[in-house]
Design a protein around this motif. Sequence first.
Motif, short mmCIF file in Angstrom:
data_model
loop_
_atom_site.label_atom_id
_atom_site.label_comp_id
_atom_site.label_asym_id
_atom_site.label_seq_id
_atom_site.Cartn_x
_atom_site.Cartn_y
_atom_site.Cartn_z
N THR A 203 25.59 35.45 34.70
CA THR A 203 25.70 34.30 33.80
C THR A 203 24.69 34.35 32.66
O THR A 203 24.98 33.95 31.54
N HIS A 234 32.94 32.11 36.25
CA HIS A 234 33.63 32.87 35.22
C HIS A 234 34.86 33.52 35.85
O HIS A 234 34.76 34.50 36.58
N LEU A 235 36.03 32.99 35.56
CA LEU A 235 37.24 33.47 36.21
C LEU A 235 37.54 34.92 35.86
O LEU A 235 38.05 35.68 36.68
N GLY A 236 37.21 35.33 34.64
CA GLY A 236 37.46 36.70 34.23
C GLY A 236 36.68 37.69 35.09
O GLY A 236 37.20 38.73 35.50
N ASP A 278 40.55 27.60 31.26
CA ASP A 278 39.77 28.75 30.81
C ASP A 278 40.23 29.19 29.43
O ASP A 278 41.37 29.64 29.27
N VAL B 189 33.95 25.14 32.92
CA VAL B 189 35.03 25.36 31.95
C VAL B 189 35.77 24.10 31.55
O VAL B 189 36.11 23.92 30.38
N SER B 190 36.01 23.20 32.52
CA SER B 190 36.78 22.00 32.15
C SER B 190 35.94 21.11 31.23
O SER B 190 36.46 20.48 30.32
N GLN B 192 33.48 22.26 29.28
CA GLN B 192 33.35 23.00 28.04
C GLN B 192 34.49 22.64 27.09
O GLN B 192 34.28 22.41 25.90
N HIS B 215 27.29 33.13 22.45
CA HIS B 215 27.73 34.49 22.76
C HIS B 215 29.04 34.47 23.54
O HIS B 215 29.50 35.49 24.00
N ASN B 260 34.98 41.44 27.06
CA ASN B 260 35.28 40.12 27.57
C ASN B 260 36.16 40.20 28.80
O ASN B 260 37.33 40.52 28.68
N PRO B 261 35.65 39.91 30.01
CA PRO B 261 36.54 40.00 31.17
C PRO B 261 37.65 38.95 31.07
O PRO B 261 37.40 37.81 30.72
N GLU B 262 38.87 39.36 31.36
CA GLU B 262 40.01 38.45 31.24
C GLU B 262 40.42 37.97 32.63
O GLU B 262 40.41 38.74 33.58
N PRO B 263 40.82 36.71 32.72
CA PRO B 263 41.22 36.18 34.03
C PRO B 263 42.59 36.69 34.44
O PRO B 263 43.54 35.94 34.59
N ASP B 264 42.73 37.99 34.60
CA ASP B 264 43.99 38.59 34.98
C ASP B 264 43.67 39.86 35.76
O ASP B 264 43.21 40.84 35.19
#
Lengths: 344, 334
Positions: A203, A234-236, A278, B189-190, B192, B215, B260-264
């Motif tokens: 984080t 962080h879901l990613g 997200d 996140v919610s 944010q 960032h 950028n890690p993607e939620p997938d």
Amino acid sequence: MSSIRGSRGAEMTMTTDQNTPAPALDIDALSVSFATDGGTLHALKDVSFSVPKGRITGIVGESGCGKSTLINAILGLLADNGEVTGGAIRLGESADITKLTPRQMRDLRGLQISTVFQDPMGALNPVLSVGKQMRDIQYRSNLSKREKDARSVEMLRQVRIPDPEKRLTQYPHEFSGGMKQRVAIAMALMMRPQLLIADEPTTALDATLEVATIELLKELQQEIGCAVLFISHHLGVIAELCDDMIVMYAGEVVEQGSVRQIFRNPSHPYTRALLDCDPARLHERVKHLPTIPGTLPDLRNRPKGCVFQARCALAKPECGQPVTSVEVTPGHIARCIRTNEVTA
Amino acid sequence: MSAPLLSVKDLRVVFSVGGTLSRLRGHVTAIEGVAGVSFDIAKGETFALVGESGSGKTTLARTLNGLQKVASGSIHFDGKDATSMGRAEMKELRRRAPMMFQDPVGSLSPRLDVRALLAEPFRIHGMSDRDLDAEVRRLLTLVGLPVDFASRYPHQLSGGQARRVGVARAVALDPQLIIADEPTAGLDVSVQGEVLNLLNDLRDRLGLSMLIITHNLHVVRQIADRTAVMYLGRFVEMGETEAIFRSPAHPYTAALLSANPEPDPDRVHDRIKLPPEVPSVMARPSGCEFHTRCPFAQDLCRRNAPPLRVNGGHQLTCHFPMNTPAQAGLEQAQ
């Protein structure tokens, strides 16, 4: 074969075969409460899941969902007013570790369970050289000072710290943030623990360092063969690093399954809302970002029935009744009576 | 186009390091935190600064607000030269271009309740003759907090609520530009999403300009009209946010976007990997300062600093920009 179990293990039809080895960590109906001025705060309620050997399990959930309480309960480091009120935690073949004395617990920490925390600076002592700190954490071993230092150098090399011999004599402030986190990882894995608990270890890092740290963690995990419990919001990062995942809300596990099962088919309304929030899933600018209206329920006075009902768009009167978990597909469990409508 | 609200030209900020001894030994005694940066922010525009820790984002923001001394270059706010302002004028500038600091709870005094926190800007700027209770109510309503929050203290607020109080303080005195340093760092996140919606909404309603430092690239895409990418105190690329996300031209921008890690879980990442060793501003690399980490660096990059290339609203400093179709695979997938 997945060995994830329902939150009420006994009620669920098990899909695990009988020969699966004991998981690295098994948490069974764990409940934790804190005594506060305003009454008893039920921070964790009936939390059950296991982390299979050699796998990485992610925990997602927002502030107040009980992630930190869960870690502290596993480590035996609950605050003085906290108490395990029910359930068991088993580490590998061991008996329930919540029953251990503080002394016995201390022997487990650092040897069988170790931890990497969010803030790498806070994890290192600023007035001792890195070499001294790495030597100190090997206090249980009979190696000579020189042998211990050689192991430290080896470990630093594994986490790709350049010029490790020279680095041993340096102090934490001489390392960058990403390097400090790698030193912390090296120290956590030095004793080759069965279970590594990583509490939001990326984080505080920048995007490029975050990715590098995740890759490093995955590599070391495979090499050492330990299980990892990885906490993140962080879901990613969860999607990229973990094999299985657990979604927590207000001290309960609301959904669990493999990362693919949950990201492909979120089956609890909270999980679905969290994924929708997200911004990484939005590939263009939107007028209004999705949010989850409402606030967490008061944990001193938990709602009867579903813990998410007050904020749930699908809530109906039946949600006030005790919730049973639903198995969506083998190993994928959601604690919601309207699961079928969420997925529809 | 009308004159920009904020105009920064070739700004440099220098920190002195070490003492007499290092000077006598011939060591570096001055480092450039911000090394020649130029940009404009138009009225009603949101401009984002991205870059890694230590790239000079916060130093730049603090300099705009007069919290850091300017070594050379100019800052014009609403047509006036901010580098030659006296105390009174500087105070007026801070009223019209307030700053929101990073830590939402930590940037509020723990000893003051929300009423006092919201009344503080009025007192500081000699406007206590206004009906402060009415102002507090107006501000709380504006940022979507219940009016009875006035009697709470910061420790009784969640991160999102504390951030809303910070936003209310920033908009209290009818500002023109808000400088927000990591406005959503550390928030769920919610929450944010709520804060970004609030900022977007206030910008539209009050006609504000915003400078956002972050960032988190996903945040940038949702809020900023234009974006500048900073590396070692310089802008390596600047342009329309959407254009930068669609086809980053500087390898550093491309690496940041691809990191950028993607939620997938099934996404195949075609990442540009950067060595994690960030050079120090104490010892700036020769030529293009990114060459030590750049996967495409060539001899020319090590020898000569790249010229500034300007193409309409887009500018970058790179000898070999990534705009060939072969490199298009590195773009963020749509």
